[in-house]
Design a protein around this motif. Structure first.
Motif, PDB file in Angstrom:
ATOM      1  N   ILE A 190      15.341  11.007 -11.444  1.00 48.67           N
ATOM      2  CA  ILE A 190      15.380   9.976 -10.406  1.00 48.67           C
ATOM      3  C   ILE A 190      14.004   9.346 -10.219  1.00 48.67           C
ATOM      4  CG2 ILE A 190      15.694   9.594  -7.938  1.00 48.67           C
ATOM      5  CD1 ILE A 190      17.956  11.683  -8.095  1.00 48.67           C
ATOM      6  N   MET A 191      12.965  10.154 -10.176  1.00 53.40           N
ATOM      7  CA  MET A 191      11.611   9.620 -10.026  1.00 53.40           C
ATOM      8  C   MET A 191      11.242   8.710 -11.191  1.00 53.40           C
ATOM      9  SD  MET A 191       9.986  10.406  -7.259  1.00 53.40           S
ATOM     10  CE  MET A 191       8.262  10.315  -7.648  1.00 53.40           C
ATOM     11  N   LEU A 192      11.556   9.129 -12.414  1.00 50.46           N
ATOM     12  CA  LEU A 192      11.244   8.294 -13.574  1.00 50.46           C
ATOM     13  C   LEU A 192      12.045   6.999 -13.548  1.00 50.46           C
ATOM     14  CD1 LEU A 192      10.988  10.961 -16.413  1.00 50.46           C
ATOM     15  CD2 LEU A 192       9.138   9.714 -15.312  1.00 50.46           C
ATOM     16  N   GLY A 193      13.284   7.056 -13.098  1.00 49.21           N
ATOM     17  CA  GLY A 193      14.093   5.843 -12.995  1.00 49.21           C
ATOM     18  C   GLY A 193      13.528   4.861 -11.984  1.00 49.21           C
ATOM     19  N   VAL A 194      13.110   5.370 -10.837  1.00 48.19           N
ATOM     20  CA  VAL A 194      12.540   4.499  -9.804  1.00 48.19           C
ATOM     21  C   VAL A 194      11.218   3.905 -10.274  1.00 48.19           C
ATOM     22  CG1 VAL A 194      11.553   4.481  -7.484  1.00 48.19           C
ATOM     23  CG2 VAL A 194      13.709   5.631  -7.902  1.00 48.19           C
ATOM     24  N   VAL A 195      10.362   4.716 -10.866  1.00 48.15           N
ATOM     25  CA  VAL A 195       9.071   4.222 -11.358  1.00 48.15           C
ATOM     26  C   VAL A 195       9.282   3.186 -12.456  1.00 48.15           C
ATOM     27  CG1 VAL A 195       6.975   4.886 -12.604  1.00 48.15           C
ATOM     28  CG2 VAL A 195       7.767   6.250 -10.694  1.00 48.15           C
ATOM     29  N   GLY A 196      10.235   3.422 -13.346  1.00 45.61           N
ATOM     30  CA  GLY A 196      10.519   2.467 -14.415  1.00 45.61           C
ATOM     31  C   GLY A 196      11.042   1.144 -13.880  1.00 45.61           C
ATOM     32  N   ASN A 197      11.929   1.199 -12.905  1.00 42.62           N
ATOM     33  CA  ASN A 197      12.461  -0.039 -12.328  1.00 42.62           C
ATOM     34  C   ASN A 197      11.396  -0.824 -11.575  1.00 42.62           C
ATOM     35  OD1 ASN A 197      15.093   0.129 -13.266  1.00 42.62           O
ATOM     36  ND2 ASN A 197      15.686   1.485 -11.606  1.00 42.62           N
ATOM     37  N   VAL A 198      10.555  -0.148 -10.830  1.00 40.56           N
ATOM     38  CA  VAL A 198       9.482  -0.831 -10.107  1.00 40.56           C
ATOM     39  C   VAL A 198       8.497  -1.447 -11.102  1.00 40.56           C
ATOM     40  CG1 VAL A 198       7.498  -0.479  -8.595  1.00 40.56           C
ATOM     41  CG2 VAL A 198       9.692   0.532  -8.017  1.00 40.56           C
TER      42      VAL A 198
END
Length: 64
Positions: free
Chosen positions: A33-41
């Protein structure tokens, strides 16, 4: 990122553990989840800068 780490992720990890999964699985979900959020931002910022540059600057690199 700090707010999400303090509020959102412990709740997600607790929910996964309470549903019967192991702690290592909960940590894996947390990392994904953290990697997904960082990637989207990151992608959003890159696209904003790429398309916004032409809007805010002229061909002489002067701010409009």
């Amino acid at each position: 990122m700090i707010g999400m780490g303090i509020v959102f992720l412990p709740g997600r990890m607790t929910g996964v553990i309470l549903s019967g999964a192991g702690p290592l699985d909960a940590i894996k979900y947390q990392i994904v989840i953290m990697l997904g959020v960082v990637g989207n931002v990151s992608l959003s910022v890159i696209l904003f800068l790429y398309f916004g540059y032409k809007t805010f600057f002229n061909r002489y690199a002067q701010l409009k």
